[in-house]
Design a protein around this motif. Structure first.
Motif, mmCIF file in Angstrom:
data_model
loop_
_atom_site.group_PDB
_atom_site.id
_atom_site.type_symbol
_atom_site.label_atom_id
_atom_site.label_comp_id
_atom_site.label_asym_id
_atom_site.label_seq_id
_atom_site.Cartn_x
_atom_site.Cartn_y
_atom_site.Cartn_z
ATOM 1 N N GLY A 1 -31.435 -65.093 -82.782
ATOM 2 C CA GLY A 1 -32.544 -65.660 -83.546
ATOM 3 C C GLY A 1 -32.110 -66.053 -84.952
ATOM 4 O O GLY A 1 -32.495 -67.108 -85.469
ATOM 5 N N GLN A 2 -31.297 -65.218 -85.571
ATOM 6 C CA GLN A 2 -30.814 -65.513 -86.917
ATOM 7 C C GLN A 2 -29.931 -66.763 -86.901
ATOM 8 O O GLN A 2 -29.939 -67.572 -87.832
ATOM 9 C CB GLN A 2 -30.055 -64.293 -87.462
ATOM 10 C CG GLN A 2 -30.984 -63.085 -87.688
ATOM 11 C CD GLN A 2 -30.347 -61.759 -87.330
ATOM 12 O OE1 GLN A 2 -29.131 -61.647 -87.198
ATOM 13 N NE2 GLN A 2 -31.176 -60.735 -87.157
ATOM 14 N N TYR A 3 -29.192 -66.908 -85.810
ATOM 15 C CA TYR A 3 -28.336 -68.086 -85.609
ATOM 16 C C TYR A 3 -29.197 -69.350 -85.527
ATOM 17 O O TYR A 3 -28.925 -70.358 -86.176
ATOM 18 C CB TYR A 3 -27.547 -67.838 -84.316
ATOM 19 C CG TYR A 3 -26.792 -68.973 -83.702
ATOM 20 C CD1 TYR A 3 -25.510 -69.292 -84.149
ATOM 21 C CD2 TYR A 3 -27.324 -69.686 -82.624
ATOM 22 C CE1 TYR A 3 -24.792 -70.308 -83.537
ATOM 23 C CE2 TYR A 3 -26.610 -70.699 -82.019
ATOM 24 C CZ TYR A 3 -25.343 -71.009 -82.470
ATOM 25 O OH TYR A 3 -24.639 -72.017 -81.868
ATOM 26 N N VAL A 4 -30.283 -69.265 -84.767
ATOM 27 C CA VAL A 4 -31.172 -70.420 -84.601
ATOM 28 C C VAL A 4 -31.833 -70.773 -85.935
ATOM 29 O O VAL A 4 -31.867 -71.945 -86.342
ATOM 30 C CB VAL A 4 -32.234 -70.117 -83.522
ATOM 31 C CG1 VAL A 4 -33.363 -71.134 -83.561
ATOM 32 C CG2 VAL A 4 -31.586 -70.083 -82.146
ATOM 33 N N ALA B 1 -24.742 -64.752 -88.940
ATOM 34 C CA ALA B 1 -25.291 -65.467 -87.786
ATOM 35 C C ALA B 1 -25.845 -66.816 -88.233
ATOM 36 O O ALA B 1 -25.646 -67.844 -87.564
ATOM 37 C CB ALA B 1 -26.366 -64.623 -87.112
ATOM 38 N N GLY B 2 -26.521 -66.820 -89.394
ATOM 39 C CA GLY B 2 -27.062 -68.063 -89.924
ATOM 40 C C GLY B 2 -25.951 -69.052 -90.258
ATOM 41 O O GLY B 2 -26.049 -70.252 -89.978
ATOM 42 N N LEU B 3 -24.868 -68.531 -90.828
ATOM 43 C CA LEU B 3 -23.718 -69.386 -91.149
ATOM 44 C C LEU B 3 -23.171 -70.005 -89.870
ATOM 45 O O LEU B 3 -22.896 -71.215 -89.815
ATOM 46 C CB LEU B 3 -22.636 -68.543 -91.847
ATOM 47 C CG LEU B 3 -21.277 -69.196 -92.044
ATOM 48 C CD1 LEU B 3 -21.384 -70.387 -92.999
ATOM 49 C CD2 LEU B 3 -20.254 -68.196 -92.578
ATOM 50 N N ALA B 4 -23.015 -69.186 -88.833
ATOM 51 C CA ALA B 4 -22.490 -69.694 -87.568
ATOM 52 C C ALA B 4 -23.399 -70.789 -87.015
ATOM 53 O O ALA B 4 -22.919 -71.821 -86.522
ATOM 54 C CB ALA B 4 -22.349 -68.550 -86.562
ATOM 55 N N ALA C 1 -27.851 -73.065 -96.905
ATOM 56 C CA ALA C 1 -29.189 -72.912 -96.324
ATOM 57 C C ALA C 1 -29.106 -72.129 -95.023
ATOM 58 O O ALA C 1 -29.975 -71.297 -94.717
ATOM 59 C CB ALA C 1 -29.806 -74.286 -96.088
ATOM 60 N N GLY C 2 -28.043 -72.382 -94.243
ATOM 61 C CA GLY C 2 -27.860 -71.650 -92.989
ATOM 62 C C GLY C 2 -27.727 -70.154 -93.236
ATOM 63 O O GLY C 2 -28.380 -69.339 -92.570
ATOM 64 N N ILE C 3 -26.888 -69.804 -94.231
ATOM 65 C CA ILE C 3 -26.697 -68.379 -94.545
ATOM 66 C C ILE C 3 -28.028 -67.760 -94.968
ATOM 67 O O ILE C 3 -28.418 -66.688 -94.497
ATOM 68 C CB ILE C 3 -25.640 -68.215 -95.656
ATOM 69 C CG1 ILE C 3 -24.276 -68.714 -95.166
ATOM 70 C CG2 ILE C 3 -25.554 -66.761 -96.110
ATOM 71 C CD1 ILE C 3 -23.206 -68.738 -96.231
ATOM 72 N N LEU C 4 -28.746 -68.473 -95.867
ATOM 73 C CA LEU C 4 -30.016 -67.943 -96.364
ATOM 74 C C LEU C 4 -31.040 -67.810 -95.244
ATOM 75 O O LEU C 4 -31.791 -66.833 -95.180
ATOM 76 C CB LEU C 4 -30.566 -68.845 -97.474
ATOM 77 C CG LEU C 4 -29.790 -68.760 -98.801
ATOM 78 C CD1 LEU C 4 -30.360 -69.758 -99.804
ATOM 79 C CD2 LEU C 4 -29.860 -67.343 -99.353
ATOM 80 N N GLY C 5 -31.042 -68.791 -94.327
ATOM 81 C CA GLY C 5 -31.992 -68.758 -93.215
ATOM 82 C C GLY C 5 -31.775 -67.527 -92.349
ATOM 83 O O GLY C 5 -32.714 -66.788 -92.026
ATOM 84 N N GLY C 6 -30.512 -67.280 -91.989
ATOM 85 C CA GLY C 6 -30.212 -66.112 -91.157
ATOM 86 C C GLY C 6 -30.541 -64.825 -91.883
ATOM 87 O O GLY C 6 -31.093 -63.883 -91.306
#
Lengths: 522, 364
Positions: free
Chosen positions: B92-95, B257-260, B123-128
């Motif tokens: 979920g964190q990845y998504v 996970a967000g970074l990925a 933004a990806g890192i922050l989102g996860g």
């Protein structure tokens, strides 16, 4: 067959091997009917292994066990009980939330109707003067009462041999006396008793014969009434016993650690809450806290070390600075070090190296951290210093803590704290499960630290330890601390009453004064 | 003869290295036997799944691109796993990380370049991290089990994904297909080797394990994580805050996970549709354990798992077994690695039965 000449139990050349150690090496001795036979030895001497084989928990690798002259194999504890061997373990196996009666019923091999069992329990209790209420919930009972459950459980089987494993380690002096009366009565009725202990004065007072083990081997079988405590101790440790060197006529300085109305709620349902704990420790003073296990000792150590925080910042002060709301890390920086009772997993991490274990509590005081990174070299150096100063038997700073024996790890942990020169050191059970040599070294280190001006708090269940080590003493019971008393004036009888919980009884505490002059002892 | 487990005096380093390798080999051996029994050429299937991707150089780029997200997610999860904080919601964190990156891309309009790409990654890192805040908050404040909350939030994340790609972020030129508009060429990650699909994310996945290794072995933070995982009481005694550890390990797990997710989106897929979640977040749990929670171990284990993904596709065409077969092999690996964990602390001994002495046992 004439049973008078035949020993009840005879061990011949019993040998038991574990990977890397010979736990019992050709041990032979015998116990006569009606004899109270002491099994004496340091931790790791092989006493527990030996009785586990008698009780059928383990099988010997060599040698034979004879029961009333007949060679037997005790397949399991059930078989042992059937023979008439009963055992009271050091650690009780009781369900806290169940009644005395339910606990005893659960431990019986045969199924007996509750009413019949209750009648038999009452019979055994009146016969031996054991006071116990069958319908009380175990969690409400004291340790002494819990032990009585185990004894009643063993006595219901009419044992011919009763094994008692360190039975007095958790009892008050009065409870010990009561226990001895029961044991003597049992012996007079022909029951043999195998009494495991390392408390020499108890063995002198109770036992007819003592078998001393050291390093798995039998050292001597002697008559304790003709031996001195010292001669038995020296046989037990295999060398000359060092006495603590206390500088004569040393004085204590100004007030250092002041604990004032410290309160702490219980951490769990069966935990103990601290209630209005108040005491003062001066510079150079060793302050002992006696008490039966489970009366709030752990909670007190956690509250002092900062692992649990109080709401009142002023409840704990050191040199006037309020520490009540400071975390464990901040308290360490303020000079308060602590050593909890449990070595593995609390005071130290077993799978970490000794160097890493020094980082655990010494990193801030000794500057082992620079910009968030650990200075591993400094940690190794410090661990090496502790190892050499405290004569810790370890390969080096890279050994894991779990690879050390209990006594060596305890020496390391004590050394790790002491060599940080704490202003206040709080230790719990400093010599629990530690051999006599290591215990003497630890006691000496505490005395030396106090002589250098630190205030020391020693929490211990071992009253002998406190009486020989401390200047001042108080007793903890159900989370309350008694007024302090000077060890020189202390009365064992009173301490025992306090340990048993007679707080607020003016008659019992009449001659204890909260404020005692710290003039030097004559 | 009895089999007996005996505690080792010290944990075995040899076993720590040997058991992951043995787990992979055992998985292959069992695979041969089982597929043979099912009437499929087992040997061929196992070779195609485990070896063909390594032996044929044109498959290497596939392996590298698939390994990158697995490694990055596993690095973050290893920190939590070591501290015994169980984040099962990396998927979920990845998504959410990928969606956050997509949001930046959409907000930027057609604009691209290094700044926009950097912003997308951040933004990806922050989102996860944001998505991992919920389990951390619930765990530290209300003592809610993080396994449940992080897993359930994965399904919430999938709903968010479905809503965004089917609604506000749907590609206007996409023939009503639920997907975002593809990224502009200068909004995507740079390709490292021209002519391949190997993007910047692969380089990040190679460098990050060494950064994490340095943090775990040298920093006080790494020490804290190790102590909390080994002996929570000792951590408290040493003055480490248990709640802080839970927060940090969950947030780092989420951030990675967000970074990925952001890298996978901006480097490989370039658009997000309903098929974006491919199970990397769950497979990374296997990577983390197969790599012994060690950052360098995660790097190697990530490659092994990526090989099975690519190999699964190979086997699909050569021996006609479903692509999901790779999942069975991955699960077997996790099973063996967890089962063989005990060999690090214990050794197996075969002991003879106690001597049958001609003496009547007591109690008979």
């Amino acid at each position: 067959m004439g049973t008078e000449a035949t020993p009840r139990l005879e061990l011949k050349s019993i040998t038991k091997r574990f990977p890397g150690v010979l736990a019992n090496d050709q041990v032979s001795f015998s116990v006569q009917p009606g004899e109270i036979h002491a099994l004496l030895g340091e931790n790791g001497a092989g006493k527990s292994t030996l009785v586990k084989m008698i009780y059928g928990i383990m099988q010997p690798d060599g040698g034979e066990i004879r029961w009333n002259g007949e060679r037997i194999v005790v397949a399991n504890p059930k078989a042992a009980r059937k023979l008439g061997i009963g055992m009271v373990f050091q650690h009780f196996s009781l369900f806290e939330a169940m009644t005395v009666l339910e606990n005893i019923a659960l431990g019986m091999d045969a199924k007996i109707p509750a009413r019949e069992l209750e009648a038999r329990i009452k019979e055994v209790m009146t016969q031996y003067g054991l006071k116990l209420e069958p319908h009380r919930i175990v969690s409400t009972l004291s340790v002494g009462e819990r032990q009585r459950i185990e004894i009643v459980r063993a006595l219901l089987l009419n044992p011919k041999l009763l094994i008692m494993d360190e039975p007095t380690s958790v009892l008050t002096p009065q409870e010990v006396e009561q226990l001895f009366i029961v044991l003597r009565q049992l012996a007079s009725e022909g029951c043999s008793i195998l009494y495991i202990s390392h408390k020499l004065h108890e063995i002198k007072a109770l036992c007819h014969t003592a078998t001393i083990l050291r390093g798995g081997k039998l050292v001597d079988t002697c008559n304790p009434s003709v031996e001195t405590s010292r001669s038995m101790a020296e046989k037990m440790i295999g060398g000359n016993l060092k006495t603590i060197e206390k500088a004569e006529g040393r004085t204590v300085g100004r007030e250092k650690l002041i604990v004032n109305r410290l309160n702490m709620p219980a951490r769990s349902h069966f935990g103990v809450s601290l209630k209005d704990i108040t005491f003062t420790v001066r510079e150079g003073e060793i302050f002992g806290i006696a008490g039966v296990a489970g009366n709030g000792q752990n909670a007190l150590l956690l509250a002092l070390s900062g692992e649990t925080l109080t709401d009142d910042p002023g409840a704990i002060t050191v040199d006037g600075a309020q520490l009540g709301r400071l975390t464990a890390k901040q308290r360490r920086l303020a000079g308060v070090s602590s050593v909890p009772e449990e070595r593995n997993g609390h005071a130290a991490v077993p799978e970490f190296t000794l160097a890493d274990n020094s980082v655990l509590t010494a990193r801030d005081r000794l500057g082992m951290v620079k910009v968030g990174l650990i200075d591993h070299k400094a940690a190794r150096t410090y661990a090496g210093e502790v190892i050499s100063t405290f004569a810790v038997k370890a390969l080096g700073p890279g050994s894991t803590a779990g690879s050390l024996s209990g006594g060596n790890l305890q020496k390391y942990i004590m050394g790790r704290e002491i060599m940080q020169n704490p202003a206040v050191l709080v230790v719990s059970q400093p010599t629990w499960g530690v051999d006599a040599g290591a215990a003497a070294a630890i006691h000496q280190a505490l005395v030396d630290l106090a002589a250098a001006g630190s205030a020391i708090v020693v929490i211990s269940q071992d009253l002998d330890e406190l009486l020989s080590l401390c200047d001042t003493l108080a007793v903890i019971n159900e989370g309350r601390l008694s007024p302090s008393m000077k060890v020189a004036d202390a009365d064992i009888e009173e301490i025992g009453l306090l340990m048993g919980g007679v707080h607020g009884d003016p008659a019992a505490t009449a001659n204890l004064h909260p404020e005692l002059a710290h003039a030097h002892q004559a | 003869m009895r089999i007996k487990l005996e505690k080792r005096p010290e944990p075995s380093t040899l076993m720590a290295f040997a058991t992951p390798i043995a787990s992979v080999l055992l998985t292959m051996a069992i695979g041969v036997v089982v597929f043979d029994a099912l009437g499929i050429k087992g040997e061929k299937a196992v070779i195609d799944i485990f070896l063909t991707p390594l032996l044929s150089s044109y498959k290497w780029q596939d392996v590298a691109v698939k390994a990158a997200p697995l490694i990055i997610i596993a690095l973050g999860l290893s920190i939590g796993n070591r501290a015994q904080v169980w984040n099962i919601g990396a998927e979920g964190q990845y998504v959410i990380g990928a969606l956050a990156a997509a949001g930046v891309g959409i907000a930027a309009g057609g604009a691209g370049g290094g700044l926009i790409i950097t912003l997308m990654i951040l933004a990806g890192i922050l989102g996860g991290t944001f998505w991992a805040m919920f389990p951390a908050f619930l765990k530290t404040r209300l003592n809610v089990n993080e396994i449940l909350t992080s897993l359930m939030l994965t399904y919430v994340a999938l709903q968010v994904l479905g809503y965004l790609v089917g609604g506000p972020w749907k590609d206007p030129n996409g023939r009503n297909f639920p997907a975002t508009a593809p990224l502009q060429p200068d909004q995507t990650l740079p390709i490292l080797f021209p002519g391949t699909t190997v993007h910047l994310g692969v380089a990040i996945a190679v460098v990050l394990p060494f950064v994490f290794w340095l943090i775990m072995s040298r920093s006080v933070f790494g020490f804290q994580i190790r102590v909390v995982g080994s002996a929570p009481d000792a951590a408290r005694h040493g003055g480490f805050d248990a709640k802080q550890t839970i927060w940090l390990s969950l947030l780092i797990g989420g951030g990675m996970a967000g970074l990925a997710g952001a890298l996978e989106f901006a480097g490989s897929l370039k658009a997000i549709n309903l098929g974006f979640p491919s199970g990397y977040g769950f497979t990374a749990i296997i990577v983390s354990f197969l790599g012994r929670l060690n950052p360098i171990g995660c790097l190697i284990a990530g490659i092994v798992l990526a090989v099975t993904y690519v190999g699964g596709q190979v086997a699909q065409t050569t021996v006609h077994i479903p692509n999901s077969t790779a999942g069975i092999f991955q699960a077997m690996m996790l099973f063996f690695i967890l089962a063989s964990d005990i060999l690090i602390r214990y050794r197996v001994r075969f002991v003879g039965s106690p001597k049958a002495a001609p003496i009547p046992a007591a109690g008979e």
